[in-house]
Write a protein that holds these residues in place. Structure first.
Motif: not given
Length: 338
Positions: A55, A58-59, A151, A155, A255, A259, A262
């Motif tokens: 995560i 990804q973010t 998430t 994060y 996906d 993320r 979100q």
């Protein structure tokens, strides 16, 4: 006489028989819920450190976006300790138990419904593909706010080495949440029910093919395994791992968009990030501004994660079904009732 015989029987182990009689009285769909929920909890906890790191990659969390998997894991330990690997895992498990329970149970029920109402489709893998897809969508709709909370918790980065004063300032700067309930309350207060489902678009677009492919590949691989190996744990783990790898590869970019959607309001306020209005806009924006490689950020760790996750999930589900005396999968509802 019959009564005293039954009582005496408890001394030599018939209590186990009585226990199984009780289990047999539990409705099949309830057993499937229990089996699915337990399987999901086992699988999710086993891969929690890899999920947290994925995560962060990804973010594009500040300080992590240019790191690899190993360096990210090292940095997490340095800043948050071992507990940092499991930040957000509480929300993840709370989400995955109902998600997996609903997913597996509705898959079985949808499969029977398709067999009964659309016999022309046969009993092969197409039925597993359709039932798995719809079951995945159903589970997502029922549990998405918990995924959003997971998430947001994963994060945020808080350096546990700093003083209380500095930590308080960092909490305020990074919109830190104190727990699942706090996330849900603040998100709902800021945007209502719609905000709790932010990013549901790419999630649904991604889960339908992923969930369907996962069940399709798993069941098809099992069908081609020699009968003498059907109950092998290694066989189930292998089929589950391949099913997860295959399904995840095709749906991973969605996906990544999910993320980022979100957590984008946090990025927008603290890093000047862009807010995506749709899945397609998110895909185009990521490619244009972050490069196409960002669509696959964290994919390597997802491969590492998905092997044990899906494999453990499917294997645990099959084993718990056997322990709960759930009968072998039926051809139709009529057969199931019989």
């Amino acid at each position: 006489m019959g009564s005293s015989s039954n009582v005496a029987g408890f001394a030599d182990g018939s209590s186990a028989h009585t226990e199984f009689k009780y289990i047999d009285r539990v409705p099949i769909f309830v057993k499937e819920l229990i089996a699915g929920g337990a399987a999901g909890a086992f699988a999710k906890t086993a891969v929690a450190p890899l999920e947290r790191t994925k995560i962060l990659l990804q973010t594009r969390t500040q300080g992590f976006h240019s790191l690899g998997v190993y360096d990210s894991l090292k940095k997490l330990v340095k800043h948050e300790g071992v507990a940092g690997f499991y930040k957000g895992n509480g929300a993840s498990v709370i989400r995955i138990v109902p998600y997996a329970a609903i997913h597996f149970m509705t898959y079985e029920q949808y499969r029977l419904w398709i067999l009964d109402n659309h016999p022309g489709l046969g009993t092969g893998p197409v039925v597993d593909l359709l039932a798995g897809s719809v079951a995945g969508g159903t589970a997502v709709l029922c549990t998405y706010p918990l995924d959003l909370a997971r998430t947001k918790l994963a994060y945020q980065i808080v350096d546990t080495r700093e003083s209380v004063q500095n930590r308080a300032r960092q909490f305020n700067a990074n919109h830190a949440y104190s727990g699942i309930r706090n996330v849900m309350e603040r998100v709902y207060r800021d945007g209502g029910v719609r905000a709790l489902y932010r990013g549901i678009g790419p999630t649904m677009i991604g889960i339908l093919p992923y969930a369907g492919l996962k069940f399709y590949v798993y069941e098809e691989l099992k069908r081609n395994v020699p009968e003498e190996h059907q109950n092998s744990i290694l066989m189930r783990l292998s089929c589950g791992a391949l099913a997860g790898l295959f399904g995840q590869t095709f749906t991973y970019p969605l996906d990544v968009v999910r993320r980022q959607m979100q957590v984008e309001h946090l990025q927008h306020s603290s890093q000047g990030g862009v807010i995506y209005r749709s899945t397609s806009e998110g895909l185009v924006s990521i490619v244009s501004n972050q490069g196409w490689r960002q669509l696959f950020a964290g994919l390597s760790i997802n491969y590492i994660k998905i092997v044990p996750s899906v494999a453990i999930g499917f294997t645990a589900y099959d084993m718990i079904k056997a322990w709960l005396n759930i009968p072998p999968r039926q051809k139709s509802k009529a057969n199931s009732a019989a």
